[in-house]
Design a protein around this motif. Structure first.
Motif, short mmCIF file in Angstrom:
data_model
loop_
_atom_site.label_atom_id
_atom_site.label_comp_id
_atom_site.label_asym_id
_atom_site.label_seq_id
_atom_site.Cartn_x
_atom_site.Cartn_y
_atom_site.Cartn_z
N THR A 194 48.29 48.32 28.32
CA THR A 194 49.52 48.90 27.78
C THR A 194 50.66 48.94 28.79
OG1 THR A 194 48.90 51.17 28.40
CG2 THR A 194 48.15 50.37 26.25
N SER A 195 50.40 48.48 30.02
CA SER A 195 51.42 48.51 31.06
C SER A 195 52.24 47.22 31.05
CB SER A 195 50.77 48.69 32.44
OG SER A 195 50.04 47.52 32.78
N SER A 196 53.26 47.19 31.88
CA SER A 196 54.17 46.04 31.91
C SER A 196 53.50 44.77 32.42
CB SER A 196 55.39 46.35 32.77
OG SER A 196 56.10 47.45 32.26
N LEU A 197 52.61 44.92 33.43
CA LEU A 197 52.06 43.74 34.10
C LEU A 197 50.59 43.46 33.78
CD1 LEU A 197 53.68 44.08 37.64
CD2 LEU A 197 54.42 42.65 35.73
N ASN A 198 49.89 44.39 33.18
CA ASN A 198 48.51 44.22 32.74
C ASN A 198 47.52 44.28 33.90
OD1 ASN A 198 46.33 43.80 31.04
ND2 ASN A 198 46.66 41.60 30.81
N TYR A 199 47.60 43.32 34.85
CA TYR A 199 46.71 43.29 36.01
C TYR A 199 47.49 43.66 37.27
CZ TYR A 199 43.36 40.74 33.09
OH TYR A 199 42.50 40.37 32.11
N TYR A 200 46.90 44.55 38.08
CA TYR A 200 47.54 45.01 39.31
C TYR A 200 46.56 44.84 40.47
CZ TYR A 200 50.97 47.16 36.19
OH TYR A 200 51.94 47.36 35.23
N TRP A 201 46.95 44.01 41.42
CA TRP A 201 46.12 43.71 42.58
C TRP A 201 46.72 44.33 43.84
CZ3 TRP A 201 41.58 40.92 42.46
CH2 TRP A 201 41.30 40.19 41.29
N THR A 202 45.85 44.81 44.72
CA THR A 202 46.27 45.28 46.04
C THR A 202 45.31 44.75 47.09
OG1 THR A 202 47.14 47.35 45.08
CG2 THR A 202 46.81 47.30 47.47
N GLN A 203 45.86 44.25 48.18
CA GLN A 203 45.10 43.89 49.38
C GLN A 203 45.56 44.81 50.50
OE1 GLN A 203 46.27 39.82 50.21
NE2 GLN A 203 44.20 39.09 49.87
N ASP A 204 44.63 45.51 51.15
CA ASP A 204 44.96 46.28 52.35
C ASP A 204 44.24 45.67 53.54
OD1 ASP A 204 46.79 48.12 51.36
OD2 ASP A 204 45.22 49.46 50.65
N PHE A 205 44.99 45.44 54.61
CA PHE A 205 44.50 44.82 55.82
C PHE A 205 44.49 45.83 56.96
CE2 PHE A 205 46.89 41.65 53.40
CZ PHE A 205 46.03 40.58 53.34
N GLY A 206 43.63 45.61 57.94
CA GLY A 206 43.67 46.48 59.11
C GLY A 206 42.85 45.93 60.27
N ALA A 207 43.04 46.57 61.39
CA ALA A 207 42.22 46.35 62.58
C ALA A 207 42.22 47.64 63.36
CB ALA A 207 42.77 45.20 63.43
N LYS A 208 41.07 47.98 63.93
CA LYS A 208 40.94 49.23 64.67
C LYS A 208 40.91 48.93 66.17
CE LYS A 208 38.58 51.92 61.09
NZ LYS A 208 37.47 52.81 60.80
N TRP A 209 41.13 50.02 66.92
CA TRP A 209 41.01 49.90 68.38
C TRP A 209 39.54 49.75 68.75
CZ3 TRP A 209 45.06 48.89 71.15
CH2 TRP A 209 46.31 49.31 70.71
#
Length: 209
Positions: A194-209
């Motif tokens: 029912t939303s405007s885009l239908n599919y919503y993807w997120t990529q979160d990147f990181g690196a730790k000390w």
């Protein structure tokens, strides 16, 4: 040294348009030390992924990162092949939280909606939409030296390969995927018909000390 998180335009819609929006976090010059701004994390309740799904997500990303000859990221130039990323459950929880918020709130951008669907904003009583950093830290990804985020949405974007392909064809997103400073990733999709885009993807990147 103060914290440095370069603000990158990393918003992509497929089947509608490709463009850049404000906000978000990208890889930047890492600070000398990093302490969490969230003192009591309260992670989002993301569904568990089976190993086959995780492996498929990682393959879609790492096939691009490790491609022989590297990648052309347009205005950002050529990137040599980068080491493959490993999976982080904490980054996945943060990614799922944001995809869920965007889908259920019919929202678009790197800052959260600030509604009850914006989990970090809700449990941390922020009184505004959550930032990339706040979501990542609230999901227990702390002591990081660099973080970043890509988002994508589309009416028919139902596979990780489609999402990654779209990002690779956008210079700022491509640069995030090819950034050799990133070591870990979490990726998630939420569908809301029912939303405007239908599919919503997120990529979160990181690196730790």
């Amino acid at each position: 040294m103060g914290e440095i998180i370069r603000k990158m335009s990393i918003a992509l819609t497929v089947a509608l348009f490709i463009g850049c929006g404000g906000g978000g976090g990208g890889g930047g010059t890492p600070p000398t030390s990093q302490s969490s701004s969230i003192t009591t994390p309260d992670p989002a309740h993301a569904p568990s992924l089976d190993q086959a799904t995780i492996d498929r997500y990682l393959k879609a990303i790492n096939d691009e990162r490790t491609k022989a000859g590297g990648q052309d990221c347009g205005v950002h130039g050529h990137f040599d092949p980068a080491p493959p990323l490993t999976w982080s459950d904490e980054l996945y929880y943060a990614a799922y939280e944001h995809s869920y918020d965007m889908a259920k709130s019919d929202w678009w951008g790197h800052d959260g909606s600030g509604t009850d669907n914006d989990w970090t904003a809700k449990v941390q009583n922020l009184g505004r939409g959550s930032t990339v950093r706040e979501r990542i830290e609230n999901n227990n990804y702390t002591n990081w030296r660099t973080i970043g985020e890509n988002i994508a949405g589309g009416t028919v974007m139902d596979t990780p390969e489609e999402a990654v392909d779209g990002w690779m064809n956008s210079p700022d997103h491509c640069k995030n995927i090819m950034n050799p400073n990133f070591k870990e990733v979490g990726m998630a999709v939420v569908q809301e018909p029912t939303s405007s885009l239908n599919y919503y993807w997120t990529q979160d990147f990181g690196a730790k000390w």
